[in-house]
Design an enzyme around this catalytic site. Sequence first.
Site, PDB file in Angstrom:
ATOM      1  N   TYR A   1       0.853  -1.186   0.000  1.00 24.58           N
ATOM      2  CA  TYR A   1       0.000   0.000   0.000  1.00 24.58           C
ATOM      3  C   TYR A   1       0.894   1.243   0.000  1.00 24.58           C
ATOM      4  O   TYR A   1       1.825   1.342   0.798  1.00 24.58           O
ATOM      5  CB  TYR A   1      -0.915   0.036   1.238  1.00 24.58           C
ATOM      6  CG  TYR A   1      -1.723   1.313   1.298  1.00 24.58           C
ATOM      7  CD1 TYR A   1      -2.991   1.377   0.722  1.00 24.58           C
ATOM      8  CD2 TYR A   1      -1.203   2.472   1.866  1.00 24.58           C
ATOM      9  CE1 TYR A   1      -3.710   2.561   0.728  1.00 24.58           C
ATOM     10  CE2 TYR A   1      -1.917   3.662   1.864  1.00 24.58           C
ATOM     11  CZ  TYR A   1      -3.167   3.696   1.293  1.00 24.58           C
ATOM     12  OH  TYR A   1      -3.876   4.864   1.282  1.00 24.58           O
TER      13      TYR A   1
ATOM     14  N   GLU B   1      -3.009   7.681  -4.377  1.00 27.32           N
ATOM     15  CA  GLU B   1      -2.977   6.364  -3.742  1.00 27.32           C
ATOM     16  C   GLU B   1      -2.638   5.317  -4.787  1.00 27.32           C
ATOM     17  O   GLU B   1      -3.255   5.288  -5.858  1.00 27.32           O
ATOM     18  CB  GLU B   1      -4.338   6.049  -3.116  1.00 27.32           C
ATOM     19  CG  GLU B   1      -4.334   4.758  -2.310  1.00 27.32           C
ATOM     20  CD  GLU B   1      -5.708   4.453  -1.723  1.00 27.32           C
ATOM     21  OE1 GLU B   1      -5.862   4.517  -0.501  1.00 27.32           O
ATOM     22  OE2 GLU B   1      -6.621   4.140  -2.509  1.00 27.32           O
TER      23      GLU B   1
END
Length: 387
Positions: free
Chosen positions: A109, A197
């Site tokens: 992530y 992101e």
Amino acid sequence: MDIHEYQAKEILSRFGVTVPRGGLAYSPEQASYRAQELGGDRWVVKAQIHSGGRGEAGGVKVCSSFAEVEEAASEMLGKRLITRQTGEAGKSVFRLYVEEAADIAREIYLGFVLDRKTERIMVVASASGGMEIEEISVSDPDSILRLIVEPAAGLQDFQARELAFGLGLDKALTAKAVKVFKGAYRAFRDLDATMVEINPLIVTGAGELVALDGKMSFDDNALFRRPEVSEMRDKSQEDPREAYAADRGLAYVGLDGNIGCMINGAGLAMATMDMIKLAGGEPANFLDIGGGASPERVLKAFRTVLMDDGIKVVLVNIFAGINRCDWVAEGVVQAYAQADIQIPVVVRLSGTNVEEGRAIIAESGLPIITADTLADAAEMSVQALAA
Ligand code: ADP
Ligand code: MG
């Protein structure tokens, strides 16, 4: 403003981040053609909506034949995809991205956000990729690494390396990781983003770092100087009420209630929404008509509030300092003449030219409910609902 995954990948790739090869498709035939163009034997068909969580909602399908690609595409196109981020209404799928399937060895992530506390861009990363960050913060909070970037210096190589070590990336990957982190940071900074992101950022079987998903949001107030970003806007993904308001330069946020609000000043708008709640009602929107609102602007604001089919009452609350109550009253009267108003309208005016404003309302002969205080106005709006 949000953009699609394929657009975010296009941007990230310009900043040196490796992304899978892919192509956009608007029809099942085009999707199959894209797969043929890409070659190989496995493809991923991905619904392009402004939301994450598509995978578990059926918006990401791995396919191993052109027929499967075409079938997955016809399954998705035209549907409303409901993910855990979209709410019940879901988001309509009009575009697909067909991508080469990646060989995933690890999922990481990586996110960039504005941290209000430190007033800096913060890098957030976790070795537990693939899941949403909210889930990671519950299931594996210790895996989350945070890093603050000094704006004058930018993301430094040593910081990027530290992050790579923290994620447990193989030494051979450090240089590539630094390139990805710095590239994504530059994309954030150079384009006035508010969020970037990459989830997941993957390590492939062949030892490459690839952004398998991409999400970017931008500061609406900076779009005027980022034409290359603002042209990526896709109104089909926005709340139609908010898109309408944005086109007219109004600060509007759509909500779920049935009392439409037209207020001047963001603080007063918030207070009015609180008062509506206190009186037992539910606001349908936040709307700040701004200072010095001309009758034309008031009319525009009225039309915006009336866009919402769910509203049963309109509450106009003006505390005029820079504004003028007579102009607002003028605008309300014009709205009756030009928009089809079939629901009760409660008006509370206070401040500059209040007498003139009240006179305009009284002399109009229109069925406008007037209130003297904010509390009365909220109360009367809720009563008008029941009537
Ligand atoms: P979302 O976050 O909206 O669910 P993602 O793009 O992150 O969408 O895709 C969800 C999952 O699907 C990823 O975590 C990954 O496991 C898989 N996936 C996505 N794109 C590819 C691809 N090109 N090749 C292989 N797997 C993929
Ligand atoms: Mg994702």
